[in-house]
Design an enzyme around this catalytic site. Structure first.
Site, PDB file in Angstrom:
ATOM      1  N   GLU A  50       4.792 -11.874  -0.859  1.00  0.00           N
ATOM      2  CA  GLU A  50       3.812 -10.884  -1.312  1.00  0.00           C
ATOM      3  C   GLU A  50       4.239 -10.331  -2.671  1.00  0.00           C
ATOM      4  O   GLU A  50       5.030  -9.371  -2.728  1.00  0.00           O
ATOM      5  CB  GLU A  50       3.734  -9.715  -0.323  1.00  0.00           C
ATOM      6  CG  GLU A  50       3.314 -10.099   1.072  1.00  0.00           C
ATOM      7  CD  GLU A  50       2.708  -8.900   1.807  1.00  0.00           C
ATOM      8  OE1 GLU A  50       1.540  -8.985   2.186  1.00  0.00           O
ATOM      9  OE2 GLU A  50       3.404  -7.882   1.967  1.00  0.00           O
ATOM     10  N   GLY A  57      -2.685  -4.679  -2.868  1.00  0.00           N
ATOM     11  CA  GLY A  57      -3.620  -3.564  -2.999  1.00  0.00           C
ATOM     12  C   GLY A  57      -4.214  -3.414  -4.390  1.00  0.00           C
ATOM     13  O   GLY A  57      -4.853  -2.409  -4.689  1.00  0.00           O
ATOM     14  N   GLY A 107      -3.807  -6.979   4.035  1.00  0.00           N
ATOM     15  CA  GLY A 107      -3.775  -5.525   4.145  1.00  0.00           C
ATOM     16  C   GLY A 107      -5.190  -4.964   4.211  1.00  0.00           C
ATOM     17  O   GLY A 107      -5.830  -4.971   5.267  1.00  0.00           O
ATOM     18  N   GLY A 108      -5.705  -4.505   3.066  1.00  0.00           N
ATOM     19  CA  GLY A 108      -7.001  -3.827   2.993  1.00  0.00           C
ATOM     20  C   GLY A 108      -8.121  -4.544   3.741  1.00  0.00           C
ATOM     21  O   GLY A 108      -8.887  -3.915   4.487  1.00  0.00           O
ATOM     22  N   SER A 112      -3.865  -8.856  -1.878  1.00  0.00           N
ATOM     23  CA  SER A 112      -5.295  -8.867  -2.216  1.00  0.00           C
ATOM     24  C   SER A 112      -6.037 -10.093  -1.666  1.00  0.00           C
ATOM     25  O   SER A 112      -6.947 -10.614  -2.325  1.00  0.00           O
ATOM     26  CB  SER A 112      -5.501  -8.745  -3.734  1.00  0.00           C
ATOM     27  OG  SER A 112      -5.008  -7.497  -4.185  1.00  0.00           O
ATOM     28  N   ASN A 161      -2.206  -6.286   8.493  1.00  0.00           N
ATOM     29  CA  ASN A 161      -1.329  -5.113   8.384  1.00  0.00           C
ATOM     30  C   ASN A 161      -2.186  -3.895   8.053  1.00  0.00           C
ATOM     31  O   ASN A 161      -2.655  -3.750   6.934  1.00  0.00           O
ATOM     32  CB  ASN A 161      -0.295  -5.386   7.276  1.00  0.00           C
ATOM     33  CG  ASN A 161       0.560  -4.181   6.960  1.00  0.00           C
ATOM     34  OD1 ASN A 161       0.576  -3.200   7.713  1.00  0.00           O
ATOM     35  ND2 ASN A 161       1.279  -4.244   5.850  1.00  0.00           N
ATOM     36  N   TRP A 162      -2.356  -3.045   9.029  1.00  0.00           N
ATOM     37  CA  TRP A 162      -3.259  -1.889   8.831  1.00  0.00           C
ATOM     38  C   TRP A 162      -2.597  -0.749   8.075  1.00  0.00           C
ATOM     39  O   TRP A 162      -3.245   0.220   7.721  1.00  0.00           O
ATOM     40  CB  TRP A 162      -3.755  -1.380  10.196  1.00  0.00           C
ATOM     41  CG  TRP A 162      -4.658  -2.342  10.902  1.00  0.00           C
ATOM     42  CD1 TRP A 162      -4.964  -3.617  10.528  1.00  0.00           C
ATOM     43  CD2 TRP A 162      -5.371  -2.107  12.120  1.00  0.00           C
ATOM     44  NE1 TRP A 162      -5.818  -4.194  11.435  1.00  0.00           N
ATOM     45  CE2 TRP A 162      -6.077  -3.279  12.425  1.00  0.00           C
ATOM     46  CE3 TRP A 162      -5.469  -1.018  12.998  1.00  0.00           C
ATOM     47  CZ2 TRP A 162      -6.882  -3.405  13.546  1.00  0.00           C
ATOM     48  CZ3 TRP A 162      -6.267  -1.127  14.126  1.00  0.00           C
ATOM     49  CH2 TRP A 162      -6.972  -2.314  14.389  1.00  0.00           C
ATOM     50  N   LYS A 163      -1.293  -0.826   7.884  1.00  0.00           N
ATOM     51  CA  LYS A 163      -0.540   0.233   7.185  1.00  0.00           C
ATOM     52  C   LYS A 163      -0.810   1.594   7.827  1.00  0.00           C
ATOM     53  O   LYS A 163      -1.039   1.665   9.032  1.00  0.00           O
ATOM     54  CB  LYS A 163      -0.857   0.213   5.683  1.00  0.00           C
ATOM     55  CG  LYS A 163      -0.697  -1.184   5.085  1.00  0.00           C
ATOM     56  CD  LYS A 163      -0.725  -1.220   3.587  1.00  0.00           C
ATOM     57  CE  LYS A 163      -0.570  -2.648   3.113  1.00  0.00           C
ATOM     58  NZ  LYS A 163      -0.451  -2.780   1.672  1.00  0.00           N
ATOM     59  N   HIS A 208       8.720  -4.909   4.224  1.00  0.00           N
ATOM     60  CA  HIS A 208       7.521  -4.843   3.380  1.00  0.00           C
ATOM     61  C   HIS A 208       7.891  -4.126   2.078  1.00  0.00           C
ATOM     62  O   HIS A 208       8.716  -3.215   2.076  1.00  0.00           O
ATOM     63  CB  HIS A 208       6.408  -4.088   4.121  1.00  0.00           C
ATOM     64  CG  HIS A 208       5.093  -4.187   3.405  1.00  0.00           C
ATOM     65  ND1 HIS A 208       4.791  -3.414   2.315  1.00  0.00           N
ATOM     66  CD2 HIS A 208       4.017  -4.979   3.620  1.00  0.00           C
ATOM     67  CE1 HIS A 208       3.577  -3.729   1.885  1.00  0.00           C
ATOM     68  NE2 HIS A 208       3.085  -4.680   2.653  1.00  0.00           N
ATOM     69  N   GLU A 221       6.499  -1.901   0.449  1.00  0.00           N
ATOM     70  CA  GLU A 221       6.323  -0.442   0.501  1.00  0.00           C
ATOM     71  C   GLU A 221       7.532   0.206   1.174  1.00  0.00           C
ATOM     72  O   GLU A 221       7.957   1.299   0.792  1.00  0.00           O
ATOM     73  CB  GLU A 221       5.007  -0.098   1.231  1.00  0.00           C
ATOM     74  CG  GLU A 221       3.800  -0.403   0.346  1.00  0.00           C
ATOM     75  CD  GLU A 221       2.539  -0.815   1.084  1.00  0.00           C
ATOM     76  OE1 GLU A 221       2.434  -0.573   2.300  1.00  0.00           O
ATOM     77  OE2 GLU A 221       1.649  -1.399   0.437  1.00  0.00           O
TER      78      GLU A 221
HETATM   79  P1  PGA Z   1      -3.421  -6.057   0.519  1.00  0.00           P
HETATM   80  O1  PGA Z   1      -2.008  -5.758   1.241  1.00  0.00           O
HETATM   81  O2  PGA Z   1      -4.048  -7.215   1.245  1.00  0.00           O
HETATM   82  O3  PGA Z   1      -4.194  -4.782   0.676  1.00  0.00           O
HETATM   83  O4  PGA Z   1      -3.119  -6.393  -0.898  1.00  0.00           O
HETATM   84  C1  PGA Z   1      -1.181  -6.800   1.678  1.00  0.00           C
HETATM   85  C2  PGA Z   1       0.072  -6.236   2.300  1.00  0.00           C
HETATM   86  O5  PGA Z   1       0.603  -5.252   1.806  1.00  0.00           O
HETATM   87  O6  PGA Z   1       0.557  -6.759   3.329  1.00  0.00           O
END
Ligand code: PGA
Length: 253
Positions: free
Chosen positions: A165, A171, A232-233, A211, A10-12, A95, A97
């Site tokens: 998650e 993050g 994510g990251g 993470s 997930n590149w956000k 998600h 967010e």
């Molecule tokens: P992260 O994000 O790996 O940067 O913690 C995961 C996500 O939000 O899908």
């Protein structure tokens, strides 16, 4: 139960179209060499078409990070399943967010899940508890509540993917322990079995997200109840992401 492992990136809201194209170009040859793991990447909307072209005839799938539940109309700034279906195999729904920053609730998420499945796009439903709920011992209740209130009356539920998650792990660099994650995965499967029966519960793939990196990925991917990861990251760094996908292959989940 034969559930193919899935590693989703997930590149956000990261990468310009040029950066997206260059990241895919960098990762693709190595990702294609790794067998028996499904890989999907989720770039921003504006990069979906160029990335789709790069992934054509490859083993890597494409997904969107969100969608609206209506097909078309006066919804300025929104994208529908109808628009995504020629490009995307997957779509991330709910998600944390989106829930926290954009007011998405379980009712909206239910409509999105139905619409995605109707359009033939596989939804990845995200669930997770806050730190307050975790510390109060309410993680399992939170997850089962989120499931029950978002999964009502969904035809084709067995095609859904669910990503656990924990919000405090996203993050933050603080990943959840694999034992903790497995406990929640058991709650998810049990709740789905109650709602839709054992066969559906056994066919749904459950991912862990929060993470995940190439150092800790193996802790999750070696567990039978965890079918992959939502990253994510670390999915924005070619070597990290490739490292995670390799571990999914090695642990043979
Ligand atoms: P992260 O994000 O790996 O940067 O913690 C995961 C996500 O939000 O899908």
């Amino acid at each position: 139960m034969n559930r193919k492992p899935l590693i989703a990136g997930n590149w956000k809201m990261n990468t310009t179209t040029g950066e997206a194209v260059s990241l895919v170009t960098q990762m693709l040859p190595e990702l294609e060499r790794i067998k028996d793991v499904e890989v999907a990447i989720f770039p921003p909307f504006v990069s979906l078409a160029p990335v789709y072209d790069l992934l054509a005839y490859s083993s890597v799938s494409l997904g969107a990070q969100n969608m609206h539940y209506e097909e078309k109309g006066a919804y300025t700034g929104e994208i529908s399943a109808l628009m995504l279906k020629s490009l995307c195999k997957y779509v991330i729904i709910g998600h944390s967010e989106r829930r926290q920053l954009f007011g998405e609730n379980n009712e909206i998420i239910n409509k999105k899940l139905k619409k995605a499945l109707q359009a033939g796009i596989t939804p990845i439903l995200c669930l997770g508890e806050t730190l307050e709920h975790r510390q109060a011992g309410l993680a399992e209740e939170t997850i089962s509540y989120q499931l029950k209130s978002s999964l009502g009356d969904i035809p084709g539920i067995e095609y859904t993917v669910i990503a656990y998650e924990p919000i405090w792990a996203i993050g933050s660099g603080i990943n959840a322990g694999a034992d903790e994650v497995c406990q929640i995965m058991d709650v998810i499967r049990k709740t789905i079995a109650e709602l839709y029966g054992k066969a559906a519960a056994n066919s749904i793939r459950l991912l862990y997200g929060g993470s995940v990196n190439n150092i800790n990925a193996g802790e999750y991917l070696s567990r039978e109840s965890i079918d992959g990861a939502l990253v994510g990251g670390a999915s924005l760094k070619a070597d990290q992401f490739i490292g995670i996908v390799r571990q999914a292959c090695q642990t043979g989940i």
